[in-house]
Design a protein around this motif. Structure first.
Motif, PDB file in Angstrom:
ATOM      1  N   PHE A  55       0.836  -1.200   0.000  1.00  0.00           N
ATOM      2  CA  PHE A  55       0.000   0.000   0.000  1.00  0.00           C
ATOM      3  C   PHE A  55       0.873   1.253   0.000  1.00  0.00           C
ATOM      4  CE2 PHE A  55      -2.673   3.252   2.036  1.00  0.00           C
ATOM      5  CZ  PHE A  55      -3.764   3.227   1.192  1.00  0.00           C
ATOM      6  N   TYR A  56       1.907   1.258   0.802  1.00  0.00           N
ATOM      7  CA  TYR A  56       2.821   2.405   0.853  1.00  0.00           C
ATOM      8  C   TYR A  56       3.486   2.629  -0.513  1.00  0.00           C
ATOM      9  CZ  TYR A  56       6.759   5.380   1.886  1.00  0.00           C
ATOM     10  OH  TYR A  56       7.674   6.406   1.850  1.00  0.00           O
ATOM     11  N   LYS A  57       3.861   1.550  -1.168  1.00  0.00           N
ATOM     12  CA  LYS A  57       4.475   1.670  -2.494  1.00  0.00           C
ATOM     13  C   LYS A  57       3.483   2.269  -3.484  1.00  0.00           C
ATOM     14  CE  LYS A  57       8.217   0.524  -3.294  1.00  0.00           C
ATOM     15  NZ  LYS A  57       9.426   1.360  -3.227  1.00  0.00           N
ATOM     16  N   ARG A  58       2.226   1.853  -3.408  1.00  0.00           N
ATOM     17  CA  ARG A  58       1.182   2.442  -4.261  1.00  0.00           C
ATOM     18  C   ARG A  58       1.044   3.942  -3.988  1.00  0.00           C
ATOM     19  NH1 ARG A  58      -1.804  -1.321  -7.026  1.00  0.00           N
ATOM     20  NH2 ARG A  58      -2.034  -3.356  -6.069  1.00  0.00           N
ATOM     21  N   LYS A  68      -0.705  11.537  -1.814  1.00  0.00           N
ATOM     22  CA  LYS A  68       0.481  12.226  -1.283  1.00  0.00           C
ATOM     23  C   LYS A  68       0.255  12.651   0.161  1.00  0.00           C
ATOM     24  CE  LYS A  68       2.296  13.807  -5.683  1.00  0.00           C
ATOM     25  NZ  LYS A  68       2.777  14.933  -6.471  1.00  0.00           N
ATOM     26  N   GLU A  69      -0.952  13.085   0.457  1.00  0.00           N
ATOM     27  CA  GLU A  69      -1.295  13.487   1.821  1.00  0.00           C
ATOM     28  C   GLU A  69      -1.233  12.281   2.768  1.00  0.00           C
ATOM     29  OE1 GLU A  69      -5.316  14.904   4.144  1.00  0.00           O
ATOM     30  OE2 GLU A  69      -5.038  15.632   2.091  1.00  0.00           O
ATOM     31  N   ILE A  70      -1.795  11.167   2.348  1.00  0.00           N
ATOM     32  CA  ILE A  70      -1.776   9.938   3.164  1.00  0.00           C
ATOM     33  C   ILE A  70      -0.339   9.477   3.372  1.00  0.00           C
ATOM     34  CG2 ILE A  70      -2.448   7.499   3.257  1.00  0.00           C
ATOM     35  CD1 ILE A  70      -4.986   8.325   1.656  1.00  0.00           C
ATOM     36  N   GLU A  76       5.067  10.710   8.776  1.00  0.00           N
ATOM     37  CA  GLU A  76       5.097  11.414  10.059  1.00  0.00           C
ATOM     38  C   GLU A  76       4.863  10.444  11.212  1.00  0.00           C
ATOM     39  OE1 GLU A  76       2.211  14.565   9.801  1.00  0.00           O
ATOM     40  OE2 GLU A  76       3.332  15.600   8.209  1.00  0.00           O
ATOM     41  N   SER A  77       3.930   9.538  11.038  1.00  0.00           N
ATOM     42  CA  SER A  77       3.645   8.540  12.076  1.00  0.00           C
ATOM     43  C   SER A  77       4.852   7.650  12.315  1.00  0.00           C
ATOM     44  CB  SER A  77       2.439   7.680  11.677  1.00  0.00           C
ATOM     45  OG  SER A  77       1.288   8.468  11.578  1.00  0.00           O
TER      46      SER A  77
END
Length: 141
Positions: A55-58, A68-70, A76-77
């Motif tokens: 999911f992060y790669k997507r 981009k916001e997600i 940040e998390s």
């Protein structure tokens, strides 16, 4: 098509949410779980991390502003938990995967010791039982 409108992305997000609930629901029970339940928990952790990594790669490949916001929120998390992102969380996922592999290895090794002690106990008991029969103890009432 916007990132979050994709059926694949929506399914991945639901899968991740389901796995997170399973993990969080059992995290405090882990020390008291039996071997099979602990191994199952570790497998769920592995699946969760794999899905999160995909999911992060997507997110990283998308030009969609919401993606981009997600991605920014995820980074940040991760930094709040002590992971340095430098714009890429691949190292974090690799470290988490390695920690899960080590947890699995330790569990397998600890249970091998328990299994070894159990097998030794069973063999000793069988030997004592055989000796007892040879000595006529099986005739005792």
């Amino acid at each position: 098509m916007r990132f979050l409108d994709s059926e694949i992305v929506q399914k991945e997000m639901k899968d991740i949410e389901t796995l997170q609930k399973k993990v969080y629901g059992n995290v405090f029970k882990f020390p008291n779980m039996n071997r099979e339940d602990k191994m199952n928990h570790i497998e769920i952790l592995e699946e969760l991390i794999n899905k999160q990594q995909i999911f992060y790669k997507r997110l990283s490949l998308s030009d969609d502003p919401k993606a981009k916001e997600i991605r920014s929120t995820v980074m940040e998390s991760a930094e709040m938990f002590g992971f340095k992102s430098d714009g890429d969380l691949s190292l974090m996922f690799a470290q988490i995967s390695e920690a899960i592999k080590e947890m699995r290895k330790q569990l397998e090794n600890s249970w091998q010791v328990v299994d070894l002690h159990y097998n030794n106990w069973v063999q000793t008991s069988q030997i004592q039982l055989i000796r007892g029969k040879k000595m006529g103890f099986n005739d005792l009432k």
